[in-house]
Design an enzyme around this catalytic site. Structure first.
Site, PDB file in Angstrom:
ATOM      1  N   CYS A   1       0.070   3.196   3.585  1.00 17.30           N
ATOM      2  CA  CYS A   1       0.412   2.644   4.895  1.00 17.30           C
ATOM      3  C   CYS A   1       1.489   1.566   4.814  1.00 17.30           C
ATOM      4  O   CYS A   1       1.976   1.094   5.833  1.00 17.30           O
ATOM      5  CB  CYS A   1      -0.833   2.093   5.588  1.00 17.30           C
TER       6      CYS A   1
ATOM      7  N   CYS B   1      -6.478   0.910   6.524  1.00 18.31           N
ATOM      8  CA  CYS B   1      -5.342   1.719   6.090  1.00 18.31           C
ATOM      9  C   CYS B   1      -5.066   2.832   7.128  1.00 18.31           C
ATOM     10  O   CYS B   1      -3.926   3.078   7.501  1.00 18.31           O
ATOM     11  CB  CYS B   1      -5.639   2.329   4.721  1.00 18.31           C
TER      12      CYS B   1
ATOM     13  N   CYS C   1       0.839  -1.194   0.000  1.00 14.87           N
ATOM     14  CA  CYS C   1       0.000   0.000   0.000  1.00 14.87           C
ATOM     15  C   CYS C   1       0.878   1.249   0.000  1.00 14.87           C
ATOM     16  O   CYS C   1       1.797   1.380   0.805  1.00 14.87           O
ATOM     17  CB  CYS C   1      -0.912  -0.003   1.217  1.00 14.87           C
TER      18      CYS C   1
ATOM     19  N   CYS D   1      -4.635   0.354   0.044  1.00  7.77           N
ATOM     20  CA  CYS D   1      -5.578  -0.565   0.691  1.00  7.77           C
ATOM     21  C   CYS D   1      -7.006  -0.263   0.234  1.00  7.77           C
ATOM     22  O   CYS D   1      -7.410   0.895   0.195  1.00  7.77           O
ATOM     23  CB  CYS D   1      -5.549  -0.396   2.214  1.00  7.77           C
TER      24      CYS D   1
END
Lengths: 261, 276
Positions: B241, B268, B238, B262
């Site tokens: 994150c 997230c 991601c 995400c």
């Protein structure tokens, strides 16, 4: 002598809404022995297909019984057992070859999936094994195994009919019902298909019932022939006897009206 | 809201839906018909899920609604507001706080608990639909557990693509008995259904069917012995994150590049807060 695999007794069927006294099939009775091929002949509307559908459990007859002797030697009344058992019979011990191949095939999946469906229905969960079996069966019905992943839509009428036969025979049924398996095909394709059916029926020791309006098909495939007219069986006997020495006036008419080339 | 009953549906309708739900829970994976009502929302926008939520929601419940994992898409926002107005109850965007989660196309990444209910919006409840269009026939196939046909589809995938190509709405066998459509969630989410502590309810409004998976029920994705079910790794992390274990969406950026993030926005956010 072995027990008959199928016994039909006093079978009658009337369609809903038919006029009084009009029976599609009336008082049909016969026996079928293991390895025997029986032809049902007669003109259109004589009740051949209705009789076949009653035997196959697709139509519930108004009267009479269809008794089938299973692999484990139990004799069951096809129309008395529950639907679950009847359906199980029809996809394990029986095969049904439709006149129109597309009705007996899944046209939106490949040839291999068509052949494998019954096996998957019986719990086969190995992909490789399914493909092996399907490949072998394509070869057995004289289809090119390289066409395993092709859609039956790309197949000709004769090829579709072969595929339908493979799809039915893959689980080694004991009784195969065929409704006009060769009509709608041109003559040379018909002849090759008949040869194939005769070969497979002999080799697999199948019992078979073939509905046909073509006396040539009956002559070529069937040990015994049953002649129907207006819902009744007017004559039955060994195929050669029925055609060479017809007793009933209708059979005589039928035999004499065949156009020979 | 004056003139409207709590949670929009009248009590008689809710009782009818609850009765169907009880039956659905008693026979896991079995489709139960119900009298689907006209909702102030078009078919295909979650009318089945809304009716299920309306039938089970109470004054003390906290509702979360997600669409493709996100709390702030049109569908999710509107359904959340609908229930906020018709129940006066609390809503949330946090998975951990919710007691009822209505979802379209995803299961939250955070493991759910016994105190939660997951309500799925289902467009087509019949897993056999594409292979056998006759409803009468599919009813029998379910009744007699004749599921060979389901494997025909998987066989066909492998034959054509070399692998099982079904990546969403991947059919499952529930409690060893019924084959069920999990609704169009990615197959990535399928393993989360297996022995999930939360109650899972499914509503198909247009097709007028409900079904359910009770807590802790076995849910197995169909497959072949020599081609077992597995999740294809997406091969990205991601961008927001850094999570590599969640389901990612590919987002097209203004400059034409793409970014993977995400799909579960609440997950997230949690990951980003943990990192900070």
């Amino acid at each position: 002598m072995s027990h008959p695999v199928l016994r039909v007794q006093g079978l009658g069927h009337r369609f809903e809404g038919a006029r009084d006294g009009a029976w599609a099939v009336r008082e049909a009775g016969f026996e079928l022995h293991p390895g025997e091929v029986l032809a049902i002949v007669g003109e259109s509307g004589s009740g051949k297909s209705t009789l076949l559908n009653c035997i196959a459990g697709r139509l519930a007859p108004a009267e009479g019984q269809v008794l089938y002797r299973c692999r484990d030697d139990r004799e069951i009344d096809v129309h008395r057992v529950g639907e679950r058992e009847r359906r199980e019979l029809s996809r394990t011990e029986w095969g049904f070859v439709e006149q129109q191949a597309h009705e007996g095939l899944r046209m939106n999946v490949s040839a291999g999936a068509n052949v494998g469906e019954r096996l998957m229905g019986q719990g086969e969960r190995r992909y490789a094994a399914l493909r092996d079996t399907a490949t072998r069966w394509l070869a057995r019905v004289e289809l090119d195994p390289a066409r395993l992943d092709d859609s039956p839509r790309e197949f000709s009428g004769g090829m579709r009919q072969r595929l339908q036969i493979a799809r039915n025979l893959v689980t080694r049924p004991r009784l195969v019902l065929m409704d006009e398996p060769t009509s709608g095909l041109d003559v040379s394709v018909q002849a090759r298909l008949l040869d194939l059916i005769r070969l497979l029926v002999g080799r697999l020791h199948l019992s078979a019932i073939v509905v046909t309006h073509d006396l040539g098909v009956a002559r070529l495939l069937a040990h015994r022939t049953l002649v129907m007219r207006q819902g009744r069986i007017v004559e039955q006997g060994l195929t050669d006897r029925v055609f060479d020495d017809p007793q009933h006036p209708y059979t005589q008419l039928l035999v004499s009206s065949v156009v020979s080339a | 809201m004056n003139g409207y009953n709590f949670a929009y549906l009248d009590e008689g309708t809710k009782r009818m839906i609850r009765r169907a739900l009880l039956k659905a829970v008693a026979v896991p994976g079995h489709q139960v018909p119900f009298g689907s009502r006209e909702m102030p929302l078009a078919y295909g926008w979650g009318t089945g899920g809304i009716q299920v939520t309306a039938a089970v929601i109470g004054q003390a419940d906290v509702l979360k609604v997600i669409d493709q994992g996100s709390d702030d898409t049109t569908n999710a926002v509107n359904i959340r507001r609908f229930f906020a107005r018709t129940t006066g109850g609390r809503t949330t965007e946090r998975t951990a706080e919710a007691t009822i989660i209505q979802t379209r196309h995803r299961i939250p990444e955070r493991p759910l608990t016994e105190a939660q209910i997951l309500v799925y919006q289902v467009p087509q409840p019949e897993p056999l639909y594409k292979l056998e269009a006759r409803r009468r026939e599919t009813l029998k196939l379910h009744a007699f557990a004749e599921y060979g046909l389901m494997n025909v589809k998987l066989y066909e995938d492998i034959a054509q693509w070399g692998r099982i190509d079904t990546t969403y709405d991947y059919p499952v066998l529930v409690n060893g008995r019924y084959v069920m459509s999990p609704s169009p969630i990615p197959s990535f989410d399928n393993p989360k259904m297996h022995r999930m502590p939360a109650l899972q309810l499914f509503g198909a409004g247009r097709e007028k069917r409900l079904y359910a998976i009770p807590p802790w029920t076995d849910v197995k994705s169909l497959d072949f012995d020599d081609h077992p079910f597995r999740i294809e790794p997406q091969g990205h992390a991601c961008a927001l994150c850094g999570c590599t274990a969640s389901y990612l969406d590919e987002i097209l950026m203004e400059d034409g590049r793409t970014q993977w993030t995400c799909s579960d926005t609440d997950h997230c956010r949690e990951q980003q807060e943990n990192r900070a």
